[in-house]
Design a protein around this motif. Structure first.
Motif, PDB file in Angstrom:
ATOM      1  N   THR A 287       0.851  -1.197   0.000  1.00  0.00           N
ATOM      2  CA  THR A 287       0.000   0.000   0.000  1.00  0.00           C
ATOM      3  C   THR A 287       0.884   1.244   0.000  1.00  0.00           C
ATOM      4  O   THR A 287       1.929   1.248   0.646  1.00  0.00           O
ATOM      5  CB  THR A 287      -0.882   0.031   1.279  1.00  0.00           C
ATOM      6  N   VAL A 288       0.452   2.265  -0.733  1.00  0.00           N
ATOM      7  CA  VAL A 288       1.151   3.550  -0.686  1.00  0.00           C
ATOM      8  C   VAL A 288       0.171   4.621  -0.236  1.00  0.00           C
ATOM      9  O   VAL A 288      -0.927   4.755  -0.802  1.00  0.00           O
ATOM     10  CB  VAL A 288       1.741   3.931  -2.066  1.00  0.00           C
ATOM     11  N   ILE A 289       0.562   5.365   0.783  1.00  0.00           N
ATOM     12  CA  ILE A 289      -0.295   6.414   1.346  1.00  0.00           C
ATOM     13  C   ILE A 289       0.395   7.758   1.142  1.00  0.00           C
ATOM     14  O   ILE A 289       1.577   7.908   1.444  1.00  0.00           O
ATOM     15  CB  ILE A 289      -0.543   6.160   2.855  1.00  0.00           C
ATOM     16  N   SER A 290      -0.330   8.715   0.579  1.00  0.00           N
ATOM     17  CA  SER A 290       0.208  10.050   0.362  1.00  0.00           C
ATOM     18  C   SER A 290      -0.617  11.066   1.146  1.00  0.00           C
ATOM     19  O   SER A 290      -1.820  11.197   0.901  1.00  0.00           O
ATOM     20  CB  SER A 290       0.183  10.382  -1.133  1.00  0.00           C
ATOM     21  N   ARG A 291       0.021  11.739   2.094  1.00  0.00           N
ATOM     22  CA  ARG A 291      -0.674  12.695   2.977  1.00  0.00           C
ATOM     23  C   ARG A 291      -1.981  12.099   3.508  1.00  0.00           C
ATOM     24  O   ARG A 291      -3.037  12.722   3.485  1.00  0.00           O
ATOM     25  CB  ARG A 291      -0.939  14.022   2.257  1.00  0.00           C
ATOM     26  N   GLY A 292      -1.873  10.839   3.942  1.00  0.00           N
ATOM     27  CA  GLY A 292      -3.012  10.205   4.598  1.00  0.00           C
ATOM     28  C   GLY A 292      -4.009   9.552   3.660  1.00  0.00           C
ATOM     29  O   GLY A 292      -4.943   8.900   4.109  1.00  0.00           O
ATOM     30  N   ARG A 293      -3.819   9.729   2.355  1.00  0.00           N
ATOM     31  CA  ARG A 293      -4.754   9.111   1.397  1.00  0.00           C
ATOM     32  C   ARG A 293      -4.105   7.943   0.689  1.00  0.00           C
ATOM     33  O   ARG A 293      -2.963   8.036   0.239  1.00  0.00           O
ATOM     34  CB  ARG A 293      -5.180  10.137   0.341  1.00  0.00           C
ATOM     35  N   ILE A 294      -4.845   6.842   0.556  1.00  0.00           N
ATOM     36  CA  ILE A 294      -4.304   5.679  -0.149  1.00  0.00           C
ATOM     37  C   ILE A 294      -4.229   5.993  -1.640  1.00  0.00           C
ATOM     38  O   ILE A 294      -5.240   6.344  -2.262  1.00  0.00           O
ATOM     39  CB  ILE A 294      -5.190   4.444   0.107  1.00  0.00           C
ATOM     40  N   VAL A 295      -3.024   5.890  -2.211  1.00  0.00           N
ATOM     41  CA  VAL A 295      -2.885   6.158  -3.649  1.00  0.00           C
ATOM     42  C   VAL A 295      -2.526   4.893  -4.443  1.00  0.00           C
ATOM     43  O   VAL A 295      -2.713   4.866  -5.660  1.00  0.00           O
ATOM     44  CB  VAL A 295      -1.856   7.284  -3.944  1.00  0.00           C
ATOM     45  N   VAL A 296      -2.006   3.866  -3.771  1.00  0.00           N
ATOM     46  CA  VAL A 296      -1.792   2.571  -4.440  1.00  0.00           C
ATOM     47  C   VAL A 296      -2.240   1.470  -3.491  1.00  0.00           C
ATOM     48  O   VAL A 296      -1.852   1.442  -2.318  1.00  0.00           O
ATOM     49  CB  VAL A 296      -0.307   2.348  -4.820  1.00  0.00           C
ATOM     50  N   GLU A 297      -3.072   0.579  -4.018  1.00  0.00           N
ATOM     51  CA  GLU A 297      -3.529  -0.578  -3.236  1.00  0.00           C
ATOM     52  C   GLU A 297      -3.872  -1.683  -4.223  1.00  0.00           C
ATOM     53  O   GLU A 297      -4.460  -1.415  -5.278  1.00  0.00           O
ATOM     54  CB  GLU A 297      -4.779  -0.183  -2.422  1.00  0.00           C
ATOM     55  N   ASN A 298      -3.530  -2.918  -3.891  1.00  0.00           N
ATOM     56  CA  ASN A 298      -3.778  -4.064  -4.780  1.00  0.00           C
ATOM     57  C   ASN A 298      -3.267  -3.810  -6.204  1.00  0.00           C
ATOM     58  O   ASN A 298      -3.951  -4.085  -7.178  1.00  0.00           O
ATOM     59  CB  ASN A 298      -5.279  -4.415  -4.836  1.00  0.00           C
ATOM     60  N   GLU A 300      -3.108  -1.244  -7.833  1.00  0.00           N
ATOM     61  CA  GLU A 300      -3.854  -0.240  -8.606  1.00  0.00           C
ATOM     62  C   GLU A 300      -3.655   1.156  -8.049  1.00  0.00           C
ATOM     63  O   GLU A 300      -3.605   1.358  -6.842  1.00  0.00           O
ATOM     64  CB  GLU A 300      -5.353  -0.581  -8.582  1.00  0.00           C
ATOM     65  N   TYR A 301      -3.600   2.105  -8.973  1.00  0.00           N
ATOM     66  CA  TYR A 301      -3.412   3.504  -8.607  1.00  0.00           C
ATOM     67  C   TYR A 301      -4.753   4.160  -8.311  1.00  0.00           C
ATOM     68  O   TYR A 301      -5.683   4.070  -9.112  1.00  0.00           O
ATOM     69  CB  TYR A 301      -2.713   4.228  -9.770  1.00  0.00           C
ATOM     70  N   HIS A 302      -4.867   4.767  -7.156  1.00  0.00           N
ATOM     71  CA  HIS A 302      -6.121   5.416  -6.755  1.00  0.00           C
ATOM     72  C   HIS A 302      -5.943   6.919  -6.537  1.00  0.00           C
ATOM     73  O   HIS A 302      -6.791   7.553  -5.907  1.00  0.00           O
ATOM     74  CB  HIS A 302      -6.654   4.782  -5.459  1.00  0.00           C
ATOM     75  N   GLY A 303      -4.830   7.445  -7.030  1.00  0.00           N
ATOM     76  CA  GLY A 303      -4.579   8.878  -6.851  1.00  0.00           C
ATOM     77  C   GLY A 303      -5.452   9.711  -7.770  1.00  0.00           C
ATOM     78  O   GLY A 303      -6.161   9.181  -8.624  1.00  0.00           O
ATOM     79  N   ALA A 304      -5.425  11.018  -7.573  1.00  0.00           N
ATOM     80  CA  ALA A 304      -6.230  11.908  -8.406  1.00  0.00           C
ATOM     81  C   ALA A 304      -5.433  13.157  -8.742  1.00  0.00           C
ATOM     82  O   ALA A 304      -4.591  13.595  -7.956  1.00  0.00           O
ATOM     83  CB  ALA A 304      -7.501  12.295  -7.662  1.00  0.00           C
ATOM     84  N   LYS A 305      -5.706  13.695  -9.900  1.00  0.00           N
ATOM     85  CA  LYS A 305      -5.101  14.962 -10.304  1.00  0.00           C
ATOM     86  C   LYS A 305      -5.421  16.015  -9.273  1.00  0.00           C
ATOM     87  O   LYS A 305      -6.541  16.064  -8.761  1.00  0.00           O
ATOM     88  CB  LYS A 305      -5.667  15.407 -11.673  1.00  0.00           C
ATOM     89  N   GLY A 306      -4.442  16.856  -8.976  1.00  0.00           N
ATOM     90  CA  GLY A 306      -4.701  17.937  -8.032  1.00  0.00           C
ATOM     91  C   GLY A 306      -4.317  17.593  -6.601  1.00  0.00           C
ATOM     92  O   GLY A 306      -4.311  18.456  -5.728  1.00  0.00           O
ATOM     93  N   HIS A 307      -3.994  16.312  -6.364  1.00  0.00           N
ATOM     94  CA  HIS A 307      -3.609  15.922  -5.003  1.00  0.00           C
ATOM     95  C   HIS A 307      -2.215  16.450  -4.645  1.00  0.00           C
ATOM     96  O   HIS A 307      -1.920  16.727  -3.477  1.00  0.00           O
ATOM     97  CB  HIS A 307      -3.631  14.385  -4.881  1.00  0.00           C
TER      98      HIS A 307
END
Ligand code: ZN
Length: 320
Positions: A287-298, A300-307
């Motif tokens: 798992t990768v967490i960026s500023r408290g938000r999960i951005v990679v899990e299983n 898959e990338y779950h990040g968003a533009k503007g983060h």
């Protein structure tokens, strides 16, 4: 801006002469900024390249043979001496020659603010196994400083210097080119091959393998890849540690996992090949967490533009 990269390597393209370097270092010494140096003797290298091409030596491996370790060690030594004249801190980027790091080590032992980084390609890849592959394949691994000879023993020495903190950081010098239409510009002339390898998404995995192989400790992995870079470039306090007040940027890593690097597997970079095709890591990013938000899990990338957020860096927090 608190750090500035200068080049001793590419006359006519990116190049600072000794006088310009000295002036930049005098200014850095006054305002506390860091001079980062690409240390290769470009004037000598250009002669060696012209001579090799005149002798019909055009294959990718001549990229390394025309940039011998002496060209890196000489430039590193010159950069150190110029820095000592001014008292400015010096950070030598993407080092690959053990002799260059030896000079850095001796200077560090005398208590000077001189630092070095290396990259995964210089720890794992070589002139013999990669740059010398048949035909034009070696072009994938053309970068500067170059991959060096295993027979000369650079790779093992660089791991040693990572353990002794004479090399303080592992970066990537990420600079990707496609094989088609880009690397191919150097068909028949190695000096026209664009210099660079894409590694940024594999750095944590590749250096974790150094832990598995017994080259470095788990703590040193974190220090080389996160904590020291944050301190070196003025981001400590927000980045580089898991502590109250810092950003919650966390990688959860599974030591029982397995990662096979390659196209259609772990490769997300916008390039048509991987310099790390087939390399297997005995671990896996969970798992990768960026500023408290999960951005990679299983996977898959779950990040968003503007983060992303722009961070203004302070002065180096790593100086003696
Ligand atoms: Zn460079």
């Amino acid at each position: 801006m608190t750090s500035f990269k200068l080049f001793m390597a590419y006359p006519g393209v990116f190049y600072s002469d000794d006088g310009q370097i000295l002036r930049a270092m005098q200014t850095a010494s006054n305002n506390g900024s860091m001079i980062m140096m690409h240390a290769e003797n470009g004037i000598a290298i250009d002669v060696l390249i012209a001579q090799a091409l005149a002798e019909g030596k055009t294959d990718p491996r001549y990229h390394s043979l025309t940039r011998p370790w002496e060209t890196e060690a000489e430039a590193t030594n010159r950069a150190i001496m110029l820095a000592r004249m001014t008292g400015a801190p010096l950070y030598v980027v993407h080092m690959s020659a053990k002799q260059a790091v030896k000079i850095l080590q001796e200077t560090r032992d005398e208590g000077w603010n001189v630092f070095g980084e290396t990259c995964p390609q210089y720890l794992y890849l070589s002139l013999e196994d990669h740059l010398s592959q048949p035909g034009f394949e070696g072009a994938k691994w053309v970068c500067s400083t170059p991959l060096r000879s295993k027979a000369e023993g650079h790779q093992d020495e660089l791991w040693k210097y990572l353990r002794t903190n004479d090399l303080s950081v592992v970066s990537t010098d990420h600079c990707p080119f496609c094989f088609k239409e880009q690397k191919e510009l150097g068909l028949g002339n190695f000096s026209k091959i664009p210099n660079g390898i894409g590694t940024v998404e594999h750095r944590m995995d590749l250096i974790y393998q150094g832990v598995v192989d017994g080259q470095i400790t788990l703590e040193r992995w974190v220090e080389l890849c996160s904590t020291t870079p944050a301190r070196m470039f003025g981001l400590y306090g927000r980045k580089g540690a898991i502590q109250p007040g810092f950003d919650a940027d966390i990688v959860i890593y599974d030591p029982a996992g397995r990662t096979e690097i390659g196209l259609h597997k772990t490769h997300h970079m916008n390039m048509d090949h991987s310099a790390w095709e087939g390399v297997v890591i005995d671990g896996h990013v969970d798992t990768v967490i960026s500023r408290g938000r999960i951005v990679v899990e299983n996977n898959e990338y779950h990040g968003a533009k503007g983060h992303g957020q722009f961070l203004k860096r302070g002065l180096s927090q790593y100086l003696l």
